[in-house]
Design a protein around this motif. Structure first.
Motif, PDB file in Angstrom:
ATOM      1  N   THR A   1       0.765  -1.081   0.132  1.00  0.00           N
ATOM      2  CA  THR A   1       0.024   0.157  -0.189  1.00  0.00           C
ATOM      3  C   THR A   1       0.822   1.173   0.222  1.00  0.00           C
ATOM      4  OG1 THR A   1      -1.743  -1.155   1.288  1.00  0.00           O
ATOM      5  CG2 THR A   1      -1.775   1.162   1.189  1.00  0.00           C
ATOM      6  N   LEU A   2       0.283   2.345  -0.789  1.00  0.00           N
ATOM      7  CA  LEU A   2       1.047   3.760  -0.606  1.00  0.00           C
ATOM      8  C   LEU A   2      -0.069   4.602  -0.343  1.00  0.00           C
ATOM      9  CD1 LEU A   2       3.342   5.852  -1.595  1.00  0.00           C
ATOM     10  CD2 LEU A   2       2.228   5.849  -3.996  1.00  0.00           C
TER      11      LEU A   2
ATOM     12  N   ALA B   1       8.331   7.706 -13.603  1.00  0.00           N
ATOM     13  CA  ALA B   1       8.796   6.486 -13.037  1.00  0.00           C
ATOM     14  C   ALA B   1      10.131   6.710 -12.207  1.00  0.00           C
ATOM     15  CB  ALA B   1       9.182   5.440 -14.196  1.00  0.00           C
ATOM     16  N   ALA B   2      10.843   7.656 -12.863  1.00  0.00           N
ATOM     17  CA  ALA B   2      11.949   8.027 -11.934  1.00  0.00           C
ATOM     18  C   ALA B   2      11.950   8.741 -10.726  1.00  0.00           C
ATOM     19  CB  ALA B   2      13.146   8.764 -12.892  1.00  0.00           C
ATOM     20  N   LEU B   3      10.894   9.860 -10.901  1.00  0.00           N
ATOM     21  CA  LEU B   3      10.300  10.724  -9.960  1.00  0.00           C
ATOM     22  C   LEU B   3       9.765   9.803  -8.741  1.00  0.00           C
ATOM     23  CD1 LEU B   3       8.938  14.008 -11.435  1.00  0.00           C
ATOM     24  CD2 LEU B   3      10.700  13.676  -9.754  1.00  0.00           C
TER      25      LEU B   3
ATOM     26  N   GLY C   1       5.306  -4.163   7.401  1.00  0.00           N
ATOM     27  CA  GLY C   1       3.879  -4.286   7.372  1.00  0.00           C
ATOM     28  C   GLY C   1       3.191  -2.903   7.327  1.00  0.00           C
ATOM     29  N   PHE C   2       3.689  -1.744   7.375  1.00  0.00           N
ATOM     30  CA  PHE C   2       2.998  -0.577   7.302  1.00  0.00           C
ATOM     31  C   PHE C   2       3.413   0.065   5.654  1.00  0.00           C
ATOM     32  CE2 PHE C   2       1.291   1.522  10.993  1.00  0.00           C
ATOM     33  CZ  PHE C   2       1.592   0.489  11.620  1.00  0.00           C
ATOM     34  N   PHE C   3       2.523   0.976   5.431  1.00  0.00           N
ATOM     35  CA  PHE C   3       2.496   1.570   3.958  1.00  0.00           C
ATOM     36  C   PHE C   3       3.853   2.635   3.478  1.00  0.00           C
ATOM     37  CE2 PHE C   3       0.004   4.359   6.950  1.00  0.00           C
ATOM     38  CZ  PHE C   3       0.511   5.541   6.869  1.00  0.00           C
ATOM     39  N   ASP C   4       4.002   2.695   2.335  1.00  0.00           N
ATOM     40  CA  ASP C   4       4.916   3.559   1.707  1.00  0.00           C
ATOM     41  C   ASP C   4       4.176   5.013   1.905  1.00  0.00           C
ATOM     42  OD1 ASP C   4       6.568   1.658   1.510  1.00  0.00           O
ATOM     43  OD2 ASP C   4       6.539   1.520  -0.709  1.00  0.00           O
ATOM     44  N   PHE C   5       5.021   6.077   1.701  1.00  0.00           N
ATOM     45  CA  PHE C   5       4.193   7.321   1.911  1.00  0.00           C
ATOM     46  C   PHE C   5       4.893   8.342   0.821  1.00  0.00           C
ATOM     47  CE2 PHE C   5       3.413  11.352   3.682  1.00  0.00           C
ATOM     48  CZ  PHE C   5       1.900  11.272   3.971  1.00  0.00           C
TER      49      PHE C   5
ATOM     50  N   ARG D   1       1.719   0.576 -11.155  1.00  0.00           N
ATOM     51  CA  ARG D   1       0.644  -0.336 -11.128  1.00  0.00           C
ATOM     52  C   ARG D   1       1.278  -1.778 -10.668  1.00  0.00           C
ATOM     53  NH1 ARG D   1      -4.137   0.684 -12.070  1.00  0.00           N
ATOM     54  NH2 ARG D   1      -4.909   3.028 -12.682  1.00  0.00           N
ATOM     55  N   GLN D   2       2.628  -2.004 -11.057  1.00  0.00           N
ATOM     56  CA  GLN D   2       3.150  -3.307 -10.661  1.00  0.00           C
ATOM     57  C   GLN D   2       3.725  -3.412  -9.341  1.00  0.00           C
ATOM     58  OE1 GLN D   2       2.430  -5.601 -12.740  1.00  0.00           O
ATOM     59  NE2 GLN D   2       1.452  -4.228 -14.115  1.00  0.00           N
ATOM     60  N   ARG D   3       3.648  -2.086  -8.717  1.00  0.00           N
ATOM     61  CA  ARG D   3       4.381  -1.944  -7.293  1.00  0.00           C
ATOM     62  C   ARG D   3       3.331  -2.228  -6.098  1.00  0.00           C
ATOM     63  NH1 ARG D   3       8.417   2.932  -7.779  1.00  0.00           N
ATOM     64  NH2 ARG D   3       8.557   3.041  -5.444  1.00  0.00           N
ATOM     65  N   TYR D   4       2.100  -1.689  -6.300  1.00  0.00           N
ATOM     66  CA  TYR D   4       1.163  -1.660  -5.258  1.00  0.00           C
ATOM     67  C   TYR D   4      -0.226  -2.377  -5.413  1.00  0.00           C
ATOM     68  CZ  TYR D   4       4.256   1.818  -3.324  1.00  0.00           C
ATOM     69  OH  TYR D   4       5.498   2.313  -2.936  1.00  0.00           O
TER      70      TYR D   4
END
Length: 258
Positions: free
Chosen positions: A33-34, A71-73, A85-89, A121-124
């Protein structure tokens, strides 16, 4: 990947609390999750001690970038979960408020975020967006990019006015979008002891039917405690009423998405 926009044009209804708590609940349930802060007030960012003035990259850069740079940004903008176990931000910036003028002449400005999210889309499995409370290019971008809009509604009669405003915005966008915006309302800050709260909840159930989430978020002082400590409720008391209820909401959303 499912994009969930948390939006309401009335402040103080639990929008940021819902974004952070739902993001944590989804992540703790095993979903990558992001959580993204798209509000110039940067409440979610500051809550988690990501102070915009100290950050080199924020979501502002996405709206100022060329399509080929997205993508790079994201690799520079996204802060990985600080513990397992927590989300990216992805943090906000106060200068997001200037985009209304900066993007005035840009073609397709309402779909910038939709295009920018493609590399993720392939990361989250889920991206949860904390939206600004006013209609503008940021809210439009979030609604257009979303697969589901969660509308937190404080169980108070004054809060019903904000519900009408966000519905008007959704109806306006639906006239030009290829598919209608999917939304669910979420009753928040419910106090079962208060007759007014019970009446508002019954009214919401009557008017919205299946558009109202089964989950109801009750008042819980642990939300305030979590905010004061720069944490989410699961880090304060994972067995608390509020934590359990957002876990139920995450399960409700995941089951709908299955």
């Amino acid at each position: 990947m499912q994009v969930i926009a948390v939006a309401n044009q009335k402040g103080g209804v639990g929008k940021t609390t819902t974004s952070l708590s739902l993001g944590a609940a989804l992540a703790l349930a095993g979903h990558k999750t992001l959580v993204m802060d798209l509000d110039p007030h940067a409440c979610a960012s500051i809550h988690l001690a990501y102070y915009p003035e100290n950050l080199e990259y924020t979501v502002l850069d996405i709206f100022q970038a060329e399509k080929g740079d997205y993508a790079a940004l994201w690799d520079k903008i996204v802060h990985p979960a600080d513990h397992e176990g927590f989300f990216d931000f992805a943090a906000a910036h106060i200068r997001l408020s200037e985009l209304e003028m900066d993007l005035k002449s840009r073609a397709g400005r309402g779909a910038i975020l939709t295009e920018a999210l493609a590399p993720l889309r392939q990361r989250y499995e889920y991206i949860v967006i904390d939206c600004p409370p006013h209609v503008g290019v940021l809210l439009v971008n979030a609604l257009v990019a979303s697969d589901l809009v969660i509308i937190p509604i404080q169980t108070d009669f004054l809060a019903l006015h904000g519900l009408r405003l966000i519905f008007d915005t959704i109806r306006t966008l639906n006239r030009v979008l290829p598919r209608p915006i999917n939304f669910r309302a979420l009753a928040t800050m419910f106090d079962r002891r208060a007759g007014a709260c019970r009446r508002v909840l019954n009214l919401l159930r009557k008017k919205l039917g299946p558009r109202l989430c089964d989950t109801v978020i009750n008042l819980d002082t642990n939300f305030r405690e979590a905010s004061a400590k720069g944490k989410v409720i699961y880090e304060i008391d994972p067995a608390s009423r509020g934590a359990v209820e957002y876990s139920l909401l995450a399960k409700e959303i995941a089951n709908e998405n299955a």
